[in-house]
Design an enzyme around this catalytic site. Sequence first.
Site, mmCIF file in Angstrom:
data_model
loop_
_atom_site.group_PDB
_atom_site.id
_atom_site.type_symbol
_atom_site.label_atom_id
_atom_site.label_comp_id
_atom_site.label_asym_id
_atom_site.label_seq_id
_atom_site.Cartn_x
_atom_site.Cartn_y
_atom_site.Cartn_z
ATOM 1 N N SER A 5 0.811 -1.188 0.000
ATOM 2 C CA SER A 5 0.000 0.000 0.000
ATOM 3 C C SER A 5 0.848 1.242 0.000
ATOM 4 C CB SER A 5 -0.892 -0.008 1.228
ATOM 5 O OG SER A 5 -0.170 -0.509 2.327
ATOM 6 N N CYS A 6 0.296 2.279 -0.560
ATOM 7 C CA CYS A 6 0.921 3.594 -0.506
ATOM 8 C C CYS A 6 -0.205 4.603 -0.368
ATOM 9 C CB CYS A 6 1.705 3.898 -1.778
ATOM 10 S SG CYS A 6 3.098 2.810 -2.100
ATOM 11 N N ASP A 7 0.151 5.825 -0.051
ATOM 12 C CA ASP A 7 -0.827 6.903 -0.025
ATOM 13 C C ASP A 7 -0.163 8.147 -0.584
ATOM 14 O OD1 ASP A 7 -3.324 5.988 1.701
ATOM 15 O OD2 ASP A 7 -1.539 5.155 2.637
#
Length: 422
Positions: A5-7
């Site tokens: 995941s990344c944001d």
Amino acid sequence: MEPCSCDTFVALPPATVDNRIIFGKNSDRLCDEVQEVVYFPAAVHENLREHLQCTYIEIDQVPETYAVVLSRPAWLWGAEMGANEHGVCIGNEAVWGREEVCDEEALLGMDLVRLGLERADTAEKALNVIVDLLEKYGQGGNCSEGRMVFSYHNSFLIADRKEAWILETAGKYWAAEKVQEGVRNISNQLSITTKIDREHPDLRNYAKQKGWWDGKTEFDFAATYSYLDTAKMMLSPGRYCEGYKLLNKHKGNITFETMMEILRDKPSGINMEGEFLTTASMVSILPQDSNLPCIHFFTGTPDPERSVFKPFIFVPNVSQLLDTSSPTFDLEDPVKKKPRFQFKPDRRHPLYQEHQQALEVIDKKEEKAKTMLDNMRKLEKELFKEMESILQNKHLDVDKIVNLFPQCAKDEIRIYKSNISS
């Protein structure tokens, strides 16, 4: 697919202070992956018959490329996030949906980040670069350094001094949304719904052929190309929703420090821990006044809560970023030799090594931990004050700026070493 995941976030006036656009991203990757911060100067390429080698495939070169600063997993050519000399910033996210992911080697999303930065002087031009390359070469290939095959499609948040674009893809198909004010974030899901400002010419026809859209109801990209119930998207407990809440909580008062606090937030899951963790972070200040410099902060180390955001400003003759550059292995690199990934070399750069050693010490000694973190925050506050002064007074000491990021990395290393040895 939540573990990988990344944001990526952007805030534009009137959500920000002092008429600035603020960009931020956490890169969440496998916990043992090293991320480096590297600089490549602008270049002229006279022999266009020579192809450009990206992570896996060769592509056509262009006559000129812009100077870029990148935060990237040390094993690949592309980048998770970065900026160029014209104030364009890009971050990418892994996304999955109904369109099957291709394992065949093509351009990685991270290659597309770097190519967009090297070849475009505005956010929309970077979008054009990425979608043109996507059409010509496709996206695909292993996105992790190892024998475990891990592939995905990509979404991108692209910003400059005037606006931002969200670009989300499914194979070669794509939709884009223009953002001119307020806040916007992307995470590991398609998020463009019915506000589509640009799109692949066959986006809707393809969805109709696949039976994903009836051609009569309003076209919703995320609902059509993924399995999301977009009506409930903002109510789900996932990181996309949590990130949106954090941005909105500070709307109207967002500064670069606010963005850093969002990236450091652990309860929301934005700052990840575990097998997948936040391996590097970036925050950029993009003033709308073109007389002011853009300032890009990078950690180059895992866990932004226990890292220093160090500033970088584009000026001529920038010093190389040696303390955040990983060793190179040239043709012996297991990424370049086929079959790939037969072994994993030690890619730790000097800052990463000292950072990890210091963490081992402070994890066992509470008092040392407090002293070290206090010293890190003190260094950071001094840097923030210095950067704010540059923006307010419109004065750059170029002789000092050429060594700005390297000097900050050395100061951070000094803090780690003093805690390890004491």
